[in-house]
Scaffold this motif. Structure first.
Motif, PDB file in Angstrom:
ATOM      1  N   GLY A 148       5.990   4.525  -8.440  1.00  0.00           N
ATOM      2  CA  GLY A 148       6.740   3.806  -8.447  1.00  0.00           C
ATOM      3  C   GLY A 148       5.788   2.124  -8.224  1.00  0.00           C
ATOM      4  O   GLY A 148       5.474   1.446  -9.325  1.00  0.00           O
ATOM      5  N   THR A 149       4.970   2.288  -7.135  1.00  0.00           N
ATOM      6  CA  THR A 149       3.593   1.441  -7.206  1.00  0.00           C
ATOM      7  C   THR A 149       3.011   1.304  -8.032  1.00  0.00           C
ATOM      8  O   THR A 149       2.119   0.294  -8.441  1.00  0.00           O
ATOM      9  CB  THR A 149       3.080   1.339  -5.993  1.00  0.00           C
ATOM     10  OG1 THR A 149       4.528   1.776  -4.857  1.00  0.00           O
ATOM     11  CG2 THR A 149       1.745   0.458  -5.572  1.00  0.00           C
ATOM     12  N   VAL A 200       0.764  -1.555  -0.404  1.00  0.00           N
ATOM     13  CA  VAL A 200       0.304  -0.141   0.100  1.00  0.00           C
ATOM     14  C   VAL A 200       0.784   1.454   0.026  1.00  0.00           C
ATOM     15  O   VAL A 200       1.675   1.024   0.889  1.00  0.00           O
ATOM     16  CB  VAL A 200      -0.896   0.245   1.311  1.00  0.00           C
ATOM     17  CG1 VAL A 200      -1.646   1.066   1.099  1.00  0.00           C
ATOM     18  CG2 VAL A 200      -2.036  -1.571   1.086  1.00  0.00           C
ATOM     19  N   SER A 201       0.696   2.046  -1.700  1.00  0.00           N
ATOM     20  CA  SER A 201       1.760   3.477  -1.043  1.00  0.00           C
ATOM     21  C   SER A 201       0.651   5.074  -1.281  1.00  0.00           C
ATOM     22  O   SER A 201      -1.063   4.975  -1.250  1.00  0.00           O
ATOM     23  CB  SER A 201       1.606   3.166  -2.317  1.00  0.00           C
ATOM     24  OG  SER A 201       2.551   4.080  -2.527  1.00  0.00           O
ATOM     25  N   SER A 202       0.511   5.503  -0.435  1.00  0.00           N
ATOM     26  CA  SER A 202       0.662   7.186  -0.211  1.00  0.00           C
ATOM     27  C   SER A 202       1.719   7.862   0.066  1.00  0.00           C
ATOM     28  O   SER A 202       2.881   7.595   0.618  1.00  0.00           O
ATOM     29  CB  SER A 202      -0.889   6.846   1.035  1.00  0.00           C
ATOM     30  OG  SER A 202      -1.192   8.160   1.423  1.00  0.00           O
ATOM     31  N   ALA A 203       1.472   9.796   0.212  1.00  0.00           N
ATOM     32  CA  ALA A 203       2.731  10.103  -0.073  1.00  0.00           C
ATOM     33  C   ALA A 203       2.752  10.394   1.676  1.00  0.00           C
ATOM     34  O   ALA A 203       3.718  10.915   1.984  1.00  0.00           O
ATOM     35  CB  ALA A 203       2.335  11.065  -0.773  1.00  0.00           C
ATOM     36  N   ALA A 230      13.523   3.517  -8.259  1.00  0.00           N
ATOM     37  CA  ALA A 230      13.693   1.826  -9.015  1.00  0.00           C
ATOM     38  C   ALA A 230      13.830   1.057  -8.238  1.00  0.00           C
ATOM     39  O   ALA A 230      12.997  -0.127  -8.629  1.00  0.00           O
ATOM     40  CB  ALA A 230      15.285   2.253  -9.755  1.00  0.00           C
ATOM     41  N   GLN A 231      14.312   1.124  -7.007  1.00  0.00           N
ATOM     42  CA  GLN A 231      14.268  -0.204  -6.410  1.00  0.00           C
ATOM     43  C   GLN A 231      12.184  -0.688  -5.453  1.00  0.00           C
ATOM     44  O   GLN A 231      11.858  -1.507  -5.129  1.00  0.00           O
ATOM     45  CB  GLN A 231      14.338   0.256  -4.737  1.00  0.00           C
ATOM     46  CG  GLN A 231      13.709   1.206  -3.885  1.00  0.00           C
ATOM     47  CD  GLN A 231      14.678   1.020  -2.832  1.00  0.00           C
ATOM     48  OE1 GLN A 231      15.705   0.065  -2.496  1.00  0.00           O
ATOM     49  NE2 GLN A 231      14.095   2.211  -1.880  1.00  0.00           N
ATOM     50  N   THR A 232      11.366   0.702  -5.729  1.00  0.00           N
ATOM     51  CA  THR A 232       9.914  -0.107  -6.106  1.00  0.00           C
ATOM     52  C   THR A 232      10.269  -1.634  -6.862  1.00  0.00           C
ATOM     53  O   THR A 232       8.668  -2.301  -7.119  1.00  0.00           O
ATOM     54  CB  THR A 232       8.873   1.193  -6.189  1.00  0.00           C
ATOM     55  OG1 THR A 232       9.134   1.753  -5.671  1.00  0.00           O
ATOM     56  CG2 THR A 232       7.830   0.602  -6.115  1.00  0.00           C
TER      57      THR A 232
END
Ligand code: NAD
Ligand code: G3P
Length: 384
Positions: free
Chosen positions: A197-198, A167-170, A247-249
């Motif tokens: 990225g997500t 789960v991604s969020s600012a 990049a790692q995402t």
């Protein structure tokens, strides 16, 4: 023999009120994930008869045949009823229809409501990611918008096969609140703050999965597919980094993880659409045969425009678009995949020293180890 560690699932003090909009295969599965996590979930279905089936027999036979839904899950065809007092609203409808649904949602949003995109497409015409369309169309601060992505084939999760997502969020706090809700005994959500990225990981892997389906349909084997997956990850990373992703995402659950799941599985609609193209069906016939959403088909053109705007070369995606347009014979897709040059080229990987797609095998292994070691705890970052 070591005893298996039992997962510690956080139990909320009081059930969170949650709405899931879209009762297709993913919306229904995600509603089950949330309900099995102890939340008070209402699922919005466009068709009243589907809402009735879910309420009365706890089944969604159109999209999830043979799956018993939780007794606590409630469905309705009334949007206001689904969203009433919801702390979190998850949206799972086809990406191209998101914008037209936002206005109807607006009156039912509370001042603190978190909106979560479960979708994996970009909008045709604007090229916007779904979280961007939400930010444009709803009066919600960007800190209260999240996305969830990962190797998440709906039917496997509906069968309660152990799965992870991110789960991604600012706002890390928002991502954590959503990940806490979207965790149960068979589903675990990690967190990060790399929304770009997500989100792009989920969009781009669909395009590579269409390419894999095409070569599968043609009859090519594992070497061809492994070549496309590996080169595809480089394309995905180059593109996402050009748009501001880390990049790692792309080497995490929302990138490599989802790429593997989607390219490997016949459950994938993108993979299936590609296979039909590879078998010689025309694009229009493939669209007719697909009775579920294959997001990759609509995302090819906007992604290529975005790639061109930032000077990113995407030979695999370009060839997928040529097959869709009927200008490239599917059997010709593989030989051109990596380069048009006659000269031997250096193999550029996602760790080529340019810093564009920097990620190392050591780093990827460490991340996998960290995630395994941390399994069973509360929401964690999908990166070291
Ligand atoms: N199915 C999966 O395994 C899976 C997993 C992860 C993410 N996703 C993503 O979730 C999103 C939804 O996919 P899905 O698999 O649930 O698709 P689906 O085709 O199974 O269901 C789509 C749902 O959207 C509804 N819908 C269609 N047009 C609509 C419109 N104009 N307005 C409102 N609702 C509409 C349909 O009635 C249906 O309930 C996609 O972006 C997909 O990439 C799917
Ligand atoms: O069926 P697909 O191709 O839309 O893929 C489903 C999910 O995105 C897999 O993570």
């Amino acid at each position: 023999m070591a005893r298996a560690q039992k997962a510690r699932i956080p139990v909320p003090a009081a059930p969170r009120r949650i709405a899931v909009l879209g009762a297709g295969s993913w919306g229904t599965t995600f509603a089950k994930i949330l309900a099995d996590g102890g939340n008070d979930v209402t699922l919005w279905a466009r068709r009243p008869e589907l809402a009735r089936e879910i309420n009365e027999v706890k089944r969604n036979s159109d999209y999830l045949e043979g799956i018993n839904l939780p007794r606590t899950l409630h469905a309705t065809s009334r949007l206001g009823e689904a969203m009433r007092d919801a702390e979190q609203v998850f949206v799972s409808i086809p990406s191209q229809s998101l914008r037209s649904n936002l206005e109807a949602m607006t009156p039912f949003l509370g001042p603190e409501t978190i909106v979560v995109s479960l979708m994996k497409g970009v909008e045709k015409g604007t090229g916007l990611r779904m979280s961007e369309v939400i930010a444009q169309g709803l009066p919600v601060d960007v800190e209260r918008i999240a996305v969830a992505s990962g190797p998440n084939l709906a039917l496997e999760i509906a069968r309660e096969q152990p799965t992870a997502a991110v789960v991604s969020s600012a706002s890390l706090e928002t991502a954590q609140a959503v990940a806490m809700a979207a965790t149960n005994r068979y589903f675990r959500s990690f967190v990060n703050t790399d929304v770009i990225g997500t989100e792009f990981g989920g969009v781009l892997k669909n395009l590579i999965a269409v390419a894999i389906g095409i070569v599968d349909g043609v009859g090519y084997g594992e070497n061809t597919k492994a070549s496309i997956i590996t080169r595809g990850l480089v394309e995905m990373t180059d593109f996402a980094v050009a748009y501001g992703a880390e990049a790692q995402t792309l080497s995490g659950l929302a990138g490599l993880g989802d790429l593997i799941a989607t390219c490997e599985s016949s459950l994938s609609r993108n993979n299936t659409a590609g296979r039909l193209l590879g078998q010689g069906y025309a694009f229009a016939d493939v669209v007719k045969q697909m009775n579920q959403t294959a997001e990759g088909l609509a995302s090819v053109a906007p992604i290529l425009s975005l790639a061109e705007a930032r000077g990113v070369d995407m030979p695999i995606v370009r060839q997928v678009s040529q097959v869709l347009a009927g200008t490239l014979d599917p059997k010709d897709i593989a030989p051109h995949l990596t380069t048009d040059s006659d000269e031997p080229q250096g193999e550029r990987t996602t760790d080529d020293g340019t810093g564009r797609g920097r990620t190392t095998l050591r780093g990827a292994l460490k991340r996998a180890f960290d995630q395994l070691r941390d399994g069973g705890g509360s929401a964690r970052r999908d990166r070291p």
